[in-house]
Structure formats: C-alpha cells, structure tokens
Design an enzyme around this catalytic site. Structure first.
Site, PDB file in Angstrom:
ATOM      1  N   LYS A 126       0.855  -1.190   0.000  1.00  0.00           N
ATOM      2  CA  LYS A 126       0.000   0.000   0.000  1.00  0.00           C
ATOM      3  C   LYS A 126       0.883   1.228   0.000  1.00  0.00           C
ATOM      4  CE  LYS A 126      -4.460   0.948   0.193  1.00  0.00           C
ATOM      5  NZ  LYS A 126      -5.611   0.190  -0.300  1.00  0.00           N
ATOM      6  N   GLY A 238     -20.278   6.883   2.742  1.00  0.00           N
ATOM      7  CA  GLY A 238     -19.221   7.084   1.744  1.00  0.00           C
ATOM      8  C   GLY A 238     -19.774   6.874   0.348  1.00  0.00           C
ATOM      9  N   GLY A 240     -18.037   7.391  -2.837  1.00  0.00           N
ATOM     10  CA  GLY A 240     -16.987   7.545  -3.845  1.00  0.00           C
ATOM     11  C   GLY A 240     -17.024   6.371  -4.796  1.00  0.00           C
ATOM     12  N   ASN A 241     -15.851   5.987  -5.278  1.00  0.00           N
ATOM     13  CA  ASN A 241     -15.741   4.895  -6.245  1.00  0.00           C
ATOM     14  C   ASN A 241     -16.483   3.641  -5.776  1.00  0.00           C
ATOM     15  OD1 ASN A 241     -14.364   2.296  -6.996  1.00  0.00           O
ATOM     16  ND2 ASN A 241     -13.368   3.646  -8.473  1.00  0.00           N
ATOM     17  N   GLY A 243     -18.514   3.159  -2.929  1.00  0.00           N
ATOM     18  CA  GLY A 243     -19.882   3.361  -2.442  1.00  0.00           C
ATOM     19  C   GLY A 243     -20.877   3.522  -3.580  1.00  0.00           C
TER      20      GLY A 243
HETATM   21  P1  NAD Z   1     -13.232   7.592  -2.659  1.00  0.00           P
HETATM   22  O1  NAD Z   1     -12.262   8.659  -2.336  1.00  0.00           O
HETATM   23  O2  NAD Z   1     -13.650   7.412  -4.078  1.00  0.00           O
HETATM   24  O3  NAD Z   1     -14.555   7.822  -1.776  1.00  0.00           O
HETATM   25  C1  NAD Z   1     -14.517   8.015  -0.386  1.00  0.00           C
HETATM   26  C2  NAD Z   1     -15.907   8.478   0.030  1.00  0.00           C
HETATM   27  O4  NAD Z   1     -15.976   8.505   1.452  1.00  0.00           O
HETATM   28  C3  NAD Z   1     -16.283   9.879  -0.456  1.00  0.00           C
HETATM   29  O5  NAD Z   1     -17.643   9.899  -0.857  1.00  0.00           O
HETATM   30  C4  NAD Z   1     -16.159  10.735   0.809  1.00  0.00           C
HETATM   31  O6  NAD Z   1     -17.040  11.851   0.783  1.00  0.00           O
HETATM   32  C5  NAD Z   1     -16.611   9.730   1.847  1.00  0.00           C
HETATM   33  N1  NAD Z   1     -16.227  10.030   3.215  1.00  0.00           N
HETATM   34  C6  NAD Z   1     -15.007  10.291   3.733  1.00  0.00           C
HETATM   35  N2  NAD Z   1     -15.118  10.496   5.070  1.00  0.00           N
HETATM   36  C7  NAD Z   1     -16.430  10.346   5.383  1.00  0.00           C
HETATM   37  C8  NAD Z   1     -17.189  10.445   6.580  1.00  0.00           C
HETATM   38  N3  NAD Z   1     -16.613  10.692   7.755  1.00  0.00           N
HETATM   39  N4  NAD Z   1     -18.528  10.238   6.517  1.00  0.00           N
HETATM   40  C9  NAD Z   1     -19.136   9.985   5.335  1.00  0.00           C
HETATM   41  N5  NAD Z   1     -18.474   9.876   4.170  1.00  0.00           N
HETATM   42  C10 NAD Z   1     -17.138  10.060   4.198  1.00  0.00           C
HETATM   43  O7  NAD Z   1     -12.628   6.246  -2.055  1.00  0.00           O
HETATM   44  P2  NAD Z   1     -12.948   4.761  -2.509  1.00  0.00           P
HETATM   45  O8  NAD Z   1     -11.958   4.362  -3.516  1.00  0.00           O
HETATM   46  O9  NAD Z   1     -14.409   4.622  -2.773  1.00  0.00           O
HETATM   47  O10 NAD Z   1     -12.573   3.972  -1.162  1.00  0.00           O
HETATM   48  C11 NAD Z   1     -13.485   3.854  -0.068  1.00  0.00           C
HETATM   49  C12 NAD Z   1     -13.004   2.757   0.867  1.00  0.00           C
HETATM   50  O11 NAD Z   1     -12.915   1.527   0.141  1.00  0.00           O
HETATM   51  C13 NAD Z   1     -11.603   2.971   1.451  1.00  0.00           C
HETATM   52  O12 NAD Z   1     -11.545   2.376   2.729  1.00  0.00           O
HETATM   53  C14 NAD Z   1     -10.711   2.205   0.495  1.00  0.00           C
HETATM   54  O13 NAD Z   1      -9.485   1.829   1.071  1.00  0.00           O
HETATM   55  C15 NAD Z   1     -11.596   1.009   0.233  1.00  0.00           C
HETATM   56  N6  NAD Z   1     -11.282   0.272  -0.987  1.00  0.00           N
HETATM   57  C16 NAD Z   1     -11.241   0.896  -2.196  1.00  0.00           C
HETATM   58  C17 NAD Z   1     -10.989   0.135  -3.344  1.00  0.00           C
HETATM   59  C18 NAD Z   1     -11.016   0.744  -4.723  1.00  0.00           C
HETATM   60  O14 NAD Z   1     -10.961  -0.023  -5.700  1.00  0.00           O
HETATM   61  N7  NAD Z   1     -11.128   2.048  -4.871  1.00  0.00           N
HETATM   62  C19 NAD Z   1     -10.739  -1.236  -3.236  1.00  0.00           C
HETATM   63  C20 NAD Z   1     -10.808  -1.840  -1.986  1.00  0.00           C
HETATM   64  C21 NAD Z   1     -11.081  -1.065  -0.868  1.00  0.00           C
END
Ligand code: NAD
Length: 448
Positions: A126, A238, A240-241, A243
């Site tokens: 990571k 959450g 983002g990607n 959610g």
């Molecule tokens: P992202 O940056 O696209 O989205 C993060 C989201 O979380 C955003 O909507 C942000 O507004 C929200 N957020 C942050 N703090 C918050 C809070 N206190 N309350 C409510 N919402 C909040 O990130 P992502 O890529 O969607 O990753 C989200 C999680 O999934 C992380 O833990 C990441 O490590 C994990 N993850 C991501 C992937 C991937 O392929 N992107 C793969 C495995 C795990």
C-alpha cells in the site's frame, strides 16, 4: 511471541500519538491484534508469527513539488510492501491529509490477507501521500503524482510491487504515474500499475469492480441467511468509487431499497447523511456528486432528500449497513447506535470496525462480511488487468464480471465454511483462510 503492548510502543513512536484512544483506533495495532488471534488458533511458530506481524519492507520519504504560484511544497510519501511470499506486492495509493505510516502499514497487511482470501498469486502492499488533493489544480495534482512515482520507481515493477487507485486517487493519477515510470525506464511497462484508463491498458470493468464485488458478497450472505434481498433496506457511508457502485448494483441486481447515503463535505468540513425513505436513487445521487465523492447538498434537498448529520447513516432502521468511507466508522463508542433491525454489515471500506465494536457485533449476532473479503473485487480485477497486460490481449466486460463473480463467490464460501467448521466469527474465519495460505507460501520458500 511478541505481545501487542510491545508493538504498541514501537508503532506509537512512528504514528506520533500515544493517547489511549489513539492507540485503540490505530489501524496497524488493530491489524496486528486481528492477526494474533488467527496465529494462536493456527498454532503457528514464533518466526512465522513475527514475519506476518510486520511489513517486509517500507519506504518513507519526502519530495518537492513546484506549485502553480511558484512556491515549492514538500510532501511526505510512503510505500509499504507487507509480504510477497505468494507473489508481487499489490495495493492502492491514497492521497489524504491524515495519511500516516501506520495507516499504510495496516492497509498493506489487509492487502496481503485480501489477495490470499481470493486466492490470486499476489502479496500485499500500500502507499500514500499526505496531502489534500481537493486543494490542487489539475497541474499540481499531476506534479504530485509524478513526484511520488520518481521516488518509488526503483522499488516497484510488475514482478515486484504494483500500485493501484484508492481514496482520492483515480485512473487519471494512474496515467500520470504510468507515464512517469515508463519515461524513467524508457519502455512500455503497462503491468506496473493497475486501474489505468482503457486506452492505456486498463481492464474493462475495473472502475466498478470493488462495488460489484461487495454486492456479490452481500448476495451470498443473504442466501446463506435465507433473506430475500428484494425485501431488504440499506444504509451506506461514503459515496466515492466503491460506495457509488455498491449502491447502484445493490438496487439494480439485488432489488434492495437504499434508504440513506452519507458523504464528506469538503467545504463545510463535515459529513452529511441524505435520506429518502421511499428509496434513494443512487444513479441520481451520482449525477450530483463531485469527483471527490461529495454529494451536492442543495441539489439533494431540491430533489426531496432529507439532510441529517454525518452519523445518522449508522443508526438508520435498515437490514444492511455498508460502510464505504474510511477506517474506524464503527468503534466501541459508536457501535451501540446501530439499529436492532440490522442483520448484515458489509465492510466495503478497509478497517471500518475496531475490535471493540467487533465484540458487540458478534454478541448481537450481526453477520459481518469482513473488509478484506468484502472489498476484494477491486484487487481481483486489478489482477485480471495485469494478466491482460502480460498477454497484451483484452477481455470484454462481461467476461471480466463473470470471472469476478466466480472469484468472490468462491472466496465468500471458503470463509463461510471455515466459520461454520471452526465455530468462529467471519472475520476470524477470513484470517484463518488467508493467514494459513500466506504462512504455507513462506514455509515452501524456506523462510520459516
Ligand atoms: P473515494 O475517495 O472514491 O470515496 C470516499 C468516500 O468517502 C467519499 O464519498 C467521501 O465523501 C466519503 N467520506 C469520507 N469520510 C467520510 C465520513 N466521515 N462520513 C461519510 N463519508 C465520508 O474512495 P474509494 O476508492 O471509494 O474507497 C473507499 C473505501 O474503500 C476505502 O476504505 C478504500 O481503502 C476502500 N477500498 C477501495 C478500493 C477501490 O478499488 N477504490 C478497493 C478496496 C477497498
């Protein structure tokens, strides 16, 4: 056997805090505590335990970036390669203002268990940069991405360590990093990074893979629990990607009703939860969400969404909770607010639940789909992307999704079977499956 308290002082020194709360919620200490339980049940020897408890190699550095106004800003960056006994280290890159070496260590440990639980020939790694990308112009974001790659280029490669997107990084950031790496090497090396755009050797279906994998795991959980998914309701933290895709496919494929979604508002520096009791429309919400996952409050209100505080997602009366933001969404202090109606917790985020919260969830009989199983869809399709890069031949999206479904379903059932057989909670069962696989690879290599 090293005790948790011994490692506490070691990690506290690097994470810069030693209050009880900081230690309780320190993600790396949590990752070590979770591992310790599995090692004890598997009766692994001390050398194996120590190798599994610490990162194999870590890089911590600073790098300068010329900002648009002519100033030079210095950023802190990390890359941790946790364990590569089963294959090259693999894991995302985060750009986040609160990034610490301990967060990156924890995430790299969970990546090691994640690649093992879906049984792909990779290890765990990571990386991250301590920064707030929301404050960057596009040219500054590009210079930060290229500056990071210049520091790590000597330490990564398709057969060493392969980064990918994570929180606040995306395919655009991956493109700049790929280009910087290839410029340094003077040749094409598409397999050095995944989550690339299609035109640069990305895989069809990578963008939504983590969220789709989450929904496959939820589908299987409902099946084993005898729950009709079309009669379920859900609350999501959450947007983002991960959610967004999880929400869209929960509604589309499982026919469930999404009641509320929360997101972080960068301008107000707080989170809000958006409720619609007759059913939120995730496709509409996505259309009013910016590139950082912030839902536009005014537009949501105009469309009839009720806006409540950022914690309200946790206490919503729903069957399914999906934390998809950051670590420590559920702690010993906040877990009590979960509604008695909740039957399943699908941990789309990494590390959303502390061990104290875990105890309460287990006592209440909530079916937990642990993070490194639940969100393994992303790394699974990243692996497919590496395979396609190596072949220089690309699969259609339907094939990618079919293979993803197969991998996630089979990983879910290997964990569920272990939980039944050993009579342990799902998280411990997932650790047993993964740790045994990694320990076995280390043994075969003669490391332990
Ligand atoms: P992202 O940056 O696209 O989205 C993060 C989201 O979380 C955003 O909507 C942000 O507004 C929200 N957020 C942050 N703090 C918050 C809070 N206190 N309350 C409510 N919402 C909040 O990130 P992502 O890529 O969607 O990753 C989200 C999680 O999934 C992380 O833990 C990441 O490590 C994990 N993850 C991501 C992937 C991937 O392929 N992107 C793969 C495995 C795990």
């Amino acid at each position: 056997m090293t005790t948790t308290s011994e490692s506490t002082s070691a990690t506290a020194a690097t994470s810069g805090g030693n209050s009880t709360a900081a230690l309780e919620n320190n993600p790396f200490l949590i990752a070590q505590r979770q591992l310790d339980q599995a090692v004890e049940l598997l009766e692994l020897d001390d050398a194996t335990h120590q190798m599994l408890r610490w990162p194999m190699r870590e890089l911590s550095f600073v790098f300068p970036v010329r900002m648009d106004d002519g100033r030079v800003e210095v950023f802190h960056g990390f890359r941790v390669q946790y364990n590569d006994a089963r294959g090259p280290a693999k894991g995302g890159l985060r750009f986040h203002p609160h990034e610490t070496i301990d967060t990156v260590r924890a995430l790299s440990a969970w990546m090691t268990w994640k690649t093992a639980v879906v049984d792909i020939p990779l290890g765990g790694g990571k990386g991250g940069v301590c920064c707030n990308p929301k404050e960057f112009s596009p040219t500054e974001l590009e210079r930060v991405s290229r500056g990071y790659m210049r520091r790590v280029a000597d330490f990564i490669g398709p057969d060493i360590d392969v980064p990918a997107p994570d929180v606040y990084t995306d395919s655009r950031v991956m493109s700049w990093m790929l280009d910087e790496f290839e410029t340094i090497r003077g040749r094409h090396v598409p397999g050095v990074i995944t989550g690339k755009p299609l035109a640069l050797g990305g895989s069809a279906g990578r963008g939504e893979a983590t969220g789709i994998g989450v929904v496959v795991a939820i589908r299987e959980a409902f099946k084993v629990l005898g729950i009709d998914s079309t009669q379920t309701t859900a609350s999501l933290q959450g947007f983002g990607n991960v959610g967004q895709a999880a929400a869209i496919h929960y509604v589309k494929r499982l026919g469930g009703k999404l009641i509320c979604v929360s997101s972080w508002d960068h301008d107000d520096k707080t989170a809000y939860t958006f409720f619609k009791h007759e059913g939120a429309d995730p496709v509409f919400l996505r259309s009013i969400t910016d590139g950082f996952g912030t839902i536009n409050k005014a537009k949501a209100q105009q469309a009839g969404y009720e806006v409540r505080d950022g914690d309200a997602w946790r206490s919503a009366d729903v069957d399914l909770l999906i934390p998809a933001a950051l670590e420590n969404a559920l702690t010993g202090h906040t877990v009590a607010s979960i509604s008695p109606q909740v039957k399943v917790l699908a941990e789309a985020a990494n590390g959303p639940t502390t061990p104290e919260a875990d105890l309460v969830l287990n006592e209440r009989g909530i079916f937990v789909i642990p993070d490194f199983l639940c969100n393994a869809g992303g790394v699974t399709v990243s692996y497919f992307e590496q395979v396609q890069n190596a072949y220089n031949y690309y699969w259609p999206e339907a094939e990618v999704h079919h293979r993803l479904d197969h991998k996630m379903t089979s990983a879910f059932h290997s964990v569920h079977d272990m939980a039944q057989r050993m009579n342990v909670p799902n998280r411990l069962a997932a650790y047993l499956v993964s740790v045994e696989r990694v320990a076995n690879a280390m043994k075969l290599r003669g490391w332990v």
